[in-house]
Design a protein around this motif. Structure first.
Motif, PDB file in Angstrom:
ATOM      1  N   PRO A   8      15.600 -17.349   2.898  1.00 52.49           N
ATOM      2  CA  PRO A   8      14.005 -16.570   2.867  1.00 52.49           C
ATOM      3  C   PRO A   8      13.296 -17.410   3.456  1.00 52.49           C
ATOM      4  O   PRO A   8      12.917 -18.303   3.920  1.00 52.49           O
ATOM      5  CB  PRO A   8      14.008 -17.168   1.039  1.00 52.49           C
ATOM      6  CG  PRO A   8      14.663 -18.648   0.683  1.00 52.49           C
ATOM      7  CD  PRO A   8      15.941 -18.496   1.474  1.00 52.49           C
ATOM      8  N   VAL A   9      12.408 -16.023   3.742  1.00 57.30           N
ATOM      9  CA  VAL A   9      11.623 -16.241   4.647  1.00 57.30           C
ATOM     10  C   VAL A   9      10.066 -16.920   3.333  1.00 57.30           C
ATOM     11  O   VAL A   9       9.440 -15.901   2.150  1.00 57.30           O
ATOM     12  CB  VAL A   9      11.076 -15.231   5.233  1.00 57.30           C
ATOM     13  CG1 VAL A   9       9.795 -15.187   6.286  1.00 57.30           C
ATOM     14  CG2 VAL A   9      12.047 -14.603   6.176  1.00 57.30           C
ATOM     15  N   PRO A  10       9.671 -17.960   3.848  1.00 55.73           N
ATOM     16  CA  PRO A  10       8.770 -18.610   2.655  1.00 55.73           C
ATOM     17  C   PRO A  10       7.388 -16.221   2.630  1.00 55.73           C
ATOM     18  O   PRO A  10       7.018 -15.967   3.587  1.00 55.73           O
ATOM     19  CB  PRO A  10       7.313 -19.200   3.537  1.00 55.73           C
ATOM     20  CG  PRO A  10       9.221 -19.818   4.723  1.00 55.73           C
ATOM     21  CD  PRO A  10       9.453 -18.351   5.406  1.00 55.73           C
ATOM     22  N   HIS A  11       6.929 -16.458   1.079  1.00 53.99           N
ATOM     23  CA  HIS A  11       6.173 -15.969   1.239  1.00 53.99           C
ATOM     24  C   HIS A  11       5.023 -15.918   0.287  1.00 53.99           C
ATOM     25  O   HIS A  11       5.719 -16.406  -1.344  1.00 53.99           O
ATOM     26  CB  HIS A  11       6.309 -14.130   0.984  1.00 53.99           C
ATOM     27  CG  HIS A  11       5.567 -13.003   0.611  1.00 53.99           C
ATOM     28  ND1 HIS A  11       4.742 -12.638   1.585  1.00 53.99           N
ATOM     29  CD2 HIS A  11       5.624 -13.032  -0.298  1.00 53.99           C
ATOM     30  CE1 HIS A  11       4.431 -11.828   0.753  1.00 53.99           C
ATOM     31  NE2 HIS A  11       4.178 -11.869   0.533  1.00 53.99           N
ATOM     32  N   ASN A  12       3.782 -16.031   0.602  1.00 54.96           N
ATOM     33  CA  ASN A  12       2.944 -16.698  -0.871  1.00 54.96           C
ATOM     34  C   ASN A  12       2.238 -15.050  -1.256  1.00 54.96           C
ATOM     35  O   ASN A  12       1.512 -14.633  -0.200  1.00 54.96           O
ATOM     36  CB  ASN A  12       1.838 -17.507   0.351  1.00 54.96           C
ATOM     37  CG  ASN A  12       0.686 -17.756  -1.229  1.00 54.96           C
ATOM     38  OD1 ASN A  12       0.399 -17.180  -2.121  1.00 54.96           O
ATOM     39  ND2 ASN A  12      -0.171 -18.751  -0.839  1.00 54.96           N
ATOM     40  N   GLN A  13       2.666 -15.380  -2.309  1.00 54.08           N
ATOM     41  CA  GLN A  13       2.527 -13.138  -3.027  1.00 54.08           C
ATOM     42  C   GLN A  13       0.998 -13.340  -3.322  1.00 54.08           C
ATOM     43  O   GLN A  13      -0.187 -12.274  -3.128  1.00 54.08           O
ATOM     44  CB  GLN A  13       3.556 -12.974  -4.309  1.00 54.08           C
ATOM     45  CG  GLN A  13       3.041 -11.550  -4.281  1.00 54.08           C
ATOM     46  CD  GLN A  13       3.209 -10.530  -4.072  1.00 54.08           C
ATOM     47  OE1 GLN A  13       3.792 -10.879  -3.085  1.00 54.08           O
ATOM     48  NE2 GLN A  13       3.020  -9.285  -4.350  1.00 54.08           N
ATOM     49  N   LYS A  14       0.198 -14.720  -4.171  1.00 53.70           N
ATOM     50  CA  LYS A  14      -0.973 -14.633  -3.880  1.00 53.70           C
ATOM     51  C   LYS A  14      -1.910 -14.952  -3.403  1.00 53.70           C
ATOM     52  O   LYS A  14      -3.142 -13.752  -3.028  1.00 53.70           O
ATOM     53  CB  LYS A  14      -1.438 -15.861  -4.492  1.00 53.70           C
ATOM     54  CG  LYS A  14      -2.639 -16.468  -5.830  1.00 53.70           C
ATOM     55  CD  LYS A  14      -2.391 -17.515  -5.983  1.00 53.70           C
ATOM     56  CE  LYS A  14      -4.487 -18.054  -7.083  1.00 53.70           C
ATOM     57  NZ  LYS A  14      -4.292 -18.703  -7.923  1.00 53.70           N
ATOM     58  N   ALA A  15      -1.447 -15.209  -1.983  1.00 57.33           N
ATOM     59  CA  ALA A  15      -1.826 -15.209  -0.769  1.00 57.33           C
ATOM     60  C   ALA A  15      -2.215 -13.833  -0.421  1.00 57.33           C
ATOM     61  O   ALA A  15      -3.527 -13.463   0.412  1.00 57.33           O
ATOM     62  CB  ALA A  15      -2.110 -16.414   0.684  1.00 57.33           C
ATOM     63  N   PHE A  16      -1.289 -12.974  -0.186  1.00 56.05           N
ATOM     64  CA  PHE A  16      -0.806 -11.741   0.574  1.00 56.05           C
ATOM     65  C   PHE A  16      -2.119 -10.767  -0.814  1.00 56.05           C
ATOM     66  O   PHE A  16      -2.779 -10.055  -0.099  1.00 56.05           O
ATOM     67  CB  PHE A  16       0.358 -11.120   0.262  1.00 56.05           C
ATOM     68  CG  PHE A  16       0.101  -9.868   0.560  1.00 56.05           C
ATOM     69  CD1 PHE A  16       0.343  -8.930   1.227  1.00 56.05           C
ATOM     70  CD2 PHE A  16       0.706  -8.904  -0.642  1.00 56.05           C
ATOM     71  CE1 PHE A  16       0.610  -7.800   1.999  1.00 56.05           C
ATOM     72  CE2 PHE A  16       0.951  -7.519  -0.546  1.00 56.05           C
ATOM     73  CZ  PHE A  16       0.412  -7.476   0.815  1.00 56.05           C
ATOM     74  N   LEU A  17      -1.571 -10.840  -1.718  1.00 53.78           N
ATOM     75  CA  LEU A  17      -2.618 -10.101  -3.020  1.00 53.78           C
ATOM     76  C   LEU A  17      -4.128 -10.400  -2.530  1.00 53.78           C
ATOM     77  O   LEU A  17      -5.087  -9.748  -2.572  1.00 53.78           O
ATOM     78  CB  LEU A  17      -2.322 -10.363  -3.822  1.00 53.78           C
ATOM     79  CG  LEU A  17      -0.959  -9.064  -4.903  1.00 53.78           C
ATOM     80  CD1 LEU A  17      -0.723 -10.192  -5.902  1.00 53.78           C
ATOM     81  CD2 LEU A  17      -0.922  -7.695  -4.091  1.00 53.78           C
ATOM     82  N   GLU A  18      -4.817 -11.219  -2.195  1.00 56.60           N
ATOM     83  CA  GLU A  18      -6.317 -12.135  -1.879  1.00 56.60           C
ATOM     84  C   GLU A  18      -6.639 -10.932  -0.748  1.00 56.60           C
ATOM     85  O   GLU A  18      -8.012 -10.377  -0.779  1.00 56.60           O
ATOM     86  CB  GLU A  18      -6.149 -13.397  -2.009  1.00 56.60           C
ATOM     87  CG  GLU A  18      -7.746 -13.563  -2.290  1.00 56.60           C
ATOM     88  CD  GLU A  18      -7.905 -15.283  -1.573  1.00 56.60           C
ATOM     89  OE1 GLU A  18      -8.492 -15.645  -1.433  1.00 56.60           O
ATOM     90  OE2 GLU A  18      -7.079 -15.857  -3.190  1.00 56.60           O
TER      91      GLU A  18
END
Length: 126
Positions: A8-18
């Motif tokens: 998996p490619v790391p993904h920070n959903q919280k940072a993306f949404l912010e």
């Protein structure tokens, strides 16, 4: 059969949404696609648990990686029930569809556009 390992490619959903929420119109568009995003999240979670790549799922489904990518893309494609069933089988899951009651506040607004089944009172002409 293709035996590819999932990395998996790391993904920070919280940072993306912010960051994305600062764009004009983002929140309305995101909220409108809530169900599609929930489906995409469930599909990706199931594939991750199975430890499969899109290529491996495609091989198991008898389709292409791009078709699997379209299935997993929220809001871009409306998958058929047959495709969802094949995807679920490919990742070792069973597809379950549920209708969940909405809170009363939201249901009232939705029901106002639906014709009432209540009997109509007769009107007299004068």
């Amino acid at each position: 059969m293709t035996d590819l390992k999932y990395d998996p490619v790391p993904h920070n959903q919280k940072a993306f949404l912010e960051k994305a929420s600062k764009r004009r119109g983002f929140r309305e568009t995101y909220d409108a696609l809530e169900t599609e995003y929930a489906l995409a999240h469930e599909m990706l979670s199931a594939r991750t648990r199975a430890g499969l790549t899109q290529e491996a799922v495609a091989d198991r489904m008898g389709t292409t990686k791009s078709a699997v990518s379209r299935l997993e893309g929220a809001g871009k494609h409306a998958p058929s029930m047959a495709s969802l069933k094949r995807y679920a089988d490919a990742v070792g899951c069973t597809l379950k569809i549920e209708f969940i009651s909405q809170p009363m506040k939201r249901r009232v607004a939705t029901q106002s556009s639906v014709r009432s089944n209540a009997p109509k009172t007769a009107r007299r002409s004068t």
